[in-house]
Design a protein around this motif. Structure first.
Motif, mmCIF file in Angstrom:
data_model
loop_
_atom_site.group_PDB
_atom_site.id
_atom_site.type_symbol
_atom_site.label_atom_id
_atom_site.label_comp_id
_atom_site.label_asym_id
_atom_site.label_seq_id
_atom_site.Cartn_x
_atom_site.Cartn_y
_atom_site.Cartn_z
ATOM 1 N N GLU A 20 0.840 -1.208 0.000
ATOM 2 C CA GLU A 20 0.000 0.000 0.000
ATOM 3 C C GLU A 20 0.875 1.259 0.000
ATOM 4 N N GLN A 21 1.978 1.213 0.758
ATOM 5 C CA GLN A 21 2.895 2.371 0.786
ATOM 6 C C GLN A 21 3.520 2.592 -0.584
ATOM 7 N N LEU A 22 3.829 1.484 -1.241
ATOM 8 C CA LEU A 22 4.488 1.557 -2.552
ATOM 9 C C LEU A 22 3.538 2.040 -3.646
ATOM 10 N N SER A 23 2.324 1.472 -3.664
ATOM 11 C CA SER A 23 1.434 1.710 -4.809
ATOM 12 C C SER A 23 0.309 2.699 -4.518
ATOM 13 N N GLY A 24 0.069 2.934 -3.223
ATOM 14 C CA GLY A 24 -1.058 3.804 -2.870
ATOM 15 C C GLY A 24 -2.396 3.086 -2.977
ATOM 16 N N THR A 25 -2.360 1.785 -3.278
ATOM 17 C CA THR A 25 -3.598 1.001 -3.415
ATOM 18 C C THR A 25 -3.627 -0.104 -2.355
ATOM 19 N N GLU A 26 -4.765 -0.265 -1.707
ATOM 20 C CA GLU A 26 -4.927 -1.365 -0.745
ATOM 21 C C GLU A 26 -4.913 -2.669 -1.533
ATOM 22 N N ILE A 27 -4.300 -3.704 -0.975
ATOM 23 C CA ILE A 27 -4.085 -4.953 -1.726
ATOM 24 C C ILE A 27 -5.388 -5.557 -2.256
ATOM 25 N N LEU A 28 -6.463 -5.511 -1.467
ATOM 26 C CA LEU A 28 -7.736 -6.099 -1.934
ATOM 27 C C LEU A 28 -8.283 -5.326 -3.136
ATOM 28 N N ASP A 29 -8.091 -3.996 -3.135
ATOM 29 C CA ASP A 29 -8.535 -3.186 -4.281
ATOM 30 C C ASP A 29 -7.715 -3.527 -5.519
ATOM 31 N N ALA A 30 -6.409 -3.726 -5.303
ATOM 32 C CA ALA A 30 -5.538 -4.081 -6.432
ATOM 33 C C ALA A 30 -5.980 -5.408 -7.042
ATOM 34 N N ILE A 31 -6.290 -6.383 -6.174
ATOM 35 C CA ILE A 31 -6.737 -7.704 -6.657
ATOM 36 C C ILE A 31 -8.059 -7.560 -7.411
ATOM 37 N N GLU A 32 -8.939 -6.754 -6.864
ATOM 38 C CA GLU A 32 -10.247 -6.499 -7.493
ATOM 39 C C GLU A 32 -10.052 -5.949 -8.907
ATOM 40 N N ASN A 33 -9.077 -5.042 -9.061
ATOM 41 C CA ASN A 33 -8.859 -4.391 -10.360
ATOM 42 C C ASN A 33 -8.077 -5.247 -11.342
ATOM 43 N N GLU A 34 -7.199 -6.099 -10.814
ATOM 44 C CA GLU A 34 -6.233 -6.781 -11.680
ATOM 45 C C GLU A 34 -6.623 -8.206 -12.054
ATOM 46 N N THR A 35 -7.524 -8.815 -11.286
ATOM 47 C CA THR A 35 -7.857 -10.221 -11.544
ATOM 48 C C THR A 35 -9.368 -10.375 -11.672
#
Length: 316
Positions: free
Chosen positions: A213-228
């Motif tokens: 989250e610090q690196l990307s500014g995105t919470e991991i669950l949101d990233a998974i939601e968007n990417e998979t």
């Protein structure tokens, strides 16, 4: 993980012959005394129920499971029968049921495999073969495909680090790898994500999610939601939620089973029966915190009759 509480513990005044006679009496004559059956079975541990089954057979030369099958019906019968199997036997039957027939119920595979310890997985493989005379890994490989198959196969290796150490440098490194495998590129490199989620210990993963989250500014669950998408997304979300808070994950599963049109009774039975001696008391706390309604009230709103009474008795 942490300090979790069950709802069922071994019964202090356990008298196997008294229980056997009481169950016999409850099943004899006109009608069945379901209340007596609930009173006994919902207050005994899984090991004590195995003793009851054996003693019943020794005394009456009758299989208790067959007797109860002939007396009970519907979801109440299913729940009682689930309680009479050793937990690992019941869970391998659920794994098999999820794969039999047309289509695969990946939700069940994900729920069981994503929340199991290495020792659980080793036992499932062994018991699955004893019960079904089939190979669990071969069945899962035959019933799934692509990235989902690869992830479930990784989980079946049962090689997750189960320590409590955190390596901050590794967390940073994994966070970068996950970012570069997903948000940081066109398309997603699932193998990197799968490997990290299936092999690191839960505390390590929490540190990785924070670094991500610090690196990307995105919470991991949101990233998974968007990417998979699809089943793989469900697998990843289940693994992340388990790493963050397994009891909250189970509370969500229970809520989903009771939401919307129709109730998923199989999931209710599986989670309430199998978590009762592990962490159901803690799951109840999480349920109340998350949904502002007690698990018992939720069950009362969705289930009826003896089935409801049994689930409430297990939940205490």
């Amino acid at each position: 993980m942490g300090n979790v509480q069950p709802t069922i513990v071994p019964y202090d005044g356990f008298d196997v012959m008294a229980d056997v006679k009481a169950i016999r009496k409850a099943c004899k004559g006109l009608g069945t005394d379901e209340k007596a059956i609930i009173e006994i079975l919902a207050n005994r541990s899984a090991d004590q129920r195995q003793e009851i089954k054996q003693a019943y057979f020794d005394k009456y030369d009758d299989e208790l499971v067959d007797v109860l099958k002939s007396e009970l019906s519907g979801n109440f019968e299913n729940a009682i029968l689930a309680m009479l199997d050793p937990p690992q036997v019941y869970l391998v039957k659920e794994l098999r049921r999820a794969m039999k027939g047309a289509g695969t119920d990946e939700d069940v595979l994900v729920e069981i495999l994503c929340t199991s310890t290495n020792a659980d997985i080793a036992m499932f493989k062994e018991v699955y073969f004893q019960v079904h005379e089939r190979d669990l890994e071969a069945d899962i490989e035959g019933d799934t495909s692509g990235d989902v198959r690869r992830l479930l196969t990784l989980l079946l290796e049962g090689t997750r680090d189960e320590g409590y150490e955190v390596d901050e440098a590794l967390a940073e490194q994994d966070a970068v790898s996950m970012f570069e495998a997903g948000e940081g590129r066109f398309g997603t490199d699932e193998s990197t994500l799968s490997y990290i989620l299936a092999s690191r210990n839960y505390i390590q993963l929490q540190a990785t999610f924070k670094a991500y989250e610090q690196l990307s500014g995105t919470e991991i669950l949101d990233a998974i939601e968007n990417e998979t998408s699809g089943t793989l997304k469900d697998c990843y979300k289940a693994l992340v939620r388990c790493a963050k808070n397994p009891q909250l994950y189970f509370a969500r599963r229970l809520n989903k089973a009771m939401k919307g049109a129709g109730t998923d009774e199989d999931t209710l039975i599986r989670l309430i029966v199998t978590r009762s001696e592990i962490d159901l008391e803690t799951i109840k706390d999480m349920y109340l915190e998350k949904y502002d309604v007690s698990l018992k009230d939720a069950i009362c709103g969705e289930c009826g009759g003896d089935f409801k009474r049994l689930l409430l008795a297990i939940c205490h």
